[in-house]
Scaffold this active site. Sequence first.
Site, PDB file in Angstrom:
ATOM      1  N   GLU A  40       0.858  -1.199   0.000  1.00 61.00           N
ATOM      2  CA  GLU A  40       0.000   0.000   0.000  1.00 61.00           C
ATOM      3  C   GLU A  40       0.900   1.258   0.000  1.00 61.00           C
ATOM      4  O   GLU A  40       1.973   1.246   0.627  1.00 61.00           O
ATOM      5  CB  GLU A  40      -0.849  -0.054   1.285  1.00 61.00           C
ATOM      6  CG  GLU A  40      -1.780   1.086   1.528  1.00 61.00           C
ATOM      7  CD  GLU A  40      -2.530   0.928   2.875  1.00 61.00           C
ATOM      8  OE1 GLU A  40      -2.111   0.097   3.720  1.00 61.00           O
ATOM      9  OE2 GLU A  40      -3.541   1.622   3.067  1.00 61.00           O
ATOM     10  N   LYS A 110      -9.527   2.186  -2.051  1.00 60.61           N
ATOM     11  CA  LYS A 110      -9.759   1.504  -0.768  1.00 60.61           C
ATOM     12  C   LYS A 110     -11.109   1.894  -0.163  1.00 60.61           C
ATOM     13  O   LYS A 110     -11.383   3.080   0.066  1.00 60.61           O
ATOM     14  CB  LYS A 110      -8.627   1.861   0.181  1.00 60.61           C
ATOM     15  CG  LYS A 110      -8.634   1.119   1.513  1.00 60.61           C
ATOM     16  CD  LYS A 110      -7.370   1.500   2.310  1.00 60.61           C
ATOM     17  CE  LYS A 110      -7.241   0.718   3.607  1.00 60.61           C
ATOM     18  NZ  LYS A 110      -6.011   1.095   4.356  1.00 60.61           N
ATOM     19  N   CYS A 144      -5.073  -3.425   2.382  1.00 59.23           N
ATOM     20  CA  CYS A 144      -4.828  -3.475   3.826  1.00 59.23           C
ATOM     21  C   CYS A 144      -6.099  -3.759   4.649  1.00 59.23           C
ATOM     22  O   CYS A 144      -6.625  -4.843   4.609  1.00 59.23           O
ATOM     23  CB  CYS A 144      -4.107  -2.220   4.277  1.00 59.23           C
ATOM     24  SG  CYS A 144      -3.123  -2.527   5.776  1.00 59.23           S
ATOM     25  N   VAL A 171      -0.384  -2.526  10.588  1.00 55.85           N
ATOM     26  CA  VAL A 171       0.130  -2.184  11.914  1.00 55.85           C
ATOM     27  C   VAL A 171      -0.499  -3.067  13.001  1.00 55.85           C
ATOM     28  O   VAL A 171       0.067  -3.206  14.085  1.00 55.85           O
ATOM     29  CB  VAL A 171      -0.091  -0.683  12.251  1.00 55.85           C
ATOM     30  CG1 VAL A 171       0.812   0.192  11.379  1.00 55.85           C
ATOM     31  CG2 VAL A 171      -1.538  -0.257  12.089  1.00 55.85           C
TER      32      VAL A 171
HETATM   33  C1  ACM Z   1      -4.085  -0.099   7.078  1.00 53.65           C
HETATM   34  O1  ACM Z   1      -5.184  -0.268   6.562  1.00 53.65           O
HETATM   35  N1  ACM Z   1      -3.093   0.474   6.424  1.00 53.65           N
HETATM   36  C2  ACM Z   1      -3.826  -0.540   8.447  1.00 53.65           C
END
Ligand code: ACM
Length: 264
Positions: A40, A110, A144, A171
Amino acid sequence: MKLRAGFLQFQPVFGEIGQNVRAIETLLREKDFDLMVLPELCSTGYQFMAREEALSLSEPANGELGQALLALAREKQGVIVAGFAERHGDEIFNSAMAVGPSGLLSVYRKAHLFFKEKEFFSPGDSPFVPVDTGLGYRLGIMICFDWIFPEAVRSLSLGGAAVIAHPANLVLPWCQRAMFARAVENRIFVITANRFGTESRDPESLLTFTGGSQIMGPDGELRAQAGLSEMVAMIREIDLSASNQQLNPTNHLFKDRRPGLYRL
Ligand code: ACM
C-alpha cells in the site's frame, strides 16, 4: 493455469517518490514474474500529517509510479499491483493500480479506511469486482484494512477471482493469520504485500509496520512468507486450478451458501 506470483516487501522512504520508484525498479528488474504485488502507498509512505501534504504527494495512475510500473510490466510480460496515493481532481484516494503488458488494467480505491486515513483520503467507490487480466484469469484487489471485512474477499471470489492481490501497510498483528480463513473459506490464493519499518513523523505517534508478507494457498498452506523486517521479493509458482470451490463431491462453497438466512 500456473503463474509465477509473488510480492515485494520493502520500506518506502516517506515523501520520496523518485527514490522509492527507483528502489522498486532495482528490486524488480532482476526478477521474472507473471504477477507481482507491492505494498500500500508504496511510492509515498504512509503517515501523512495533513491533507495538503497528501494532496501534494498524490498522483494519477499514469504518474511517476504508474509509468515505471508499466515499463516493468511490459519488460516482464506480467501484471503488477501497487498501492499509491491517487489524485483525482481535488480528491485523494488510497488506491491500488493494476498494470499489465497492455497498459493500465484497473484502479481500485480503498473502501475501508483505517484510523487517520479518514482525515486524508476519500472513501473508495470501487465495487469489489475482480479485474479480467486478459491473460486467462481474474484478479481480485483489496487494500490493507479491507481484510477485516470478509465481504471484500467473498465478493471478489464470487466474481470469479482466482487470486487476491492485497497491498498492505499493516500495523495490527492479526491479518497474516486471518488470511488463512479468507483463503480457505473461499478456496482462493491471497497474496499480502506488506511493508516493514517504522514511521514517526509526529513524535506522539510511532507506527511499526509488521512485514511478514505472504502467499496463502486455497488449502491454508503458506506458500511463502517474508521475515518481519526483510527487504525481499519472493515469487512462487501457484496453480490457479487449486482455486476451486468444490470442497468435496457434495459441498461447493458458493452453491451451498444460504443467502436467505444471512443478514447483509
Ligand atoms: C491499514 O489499513 N493500512 C492498516
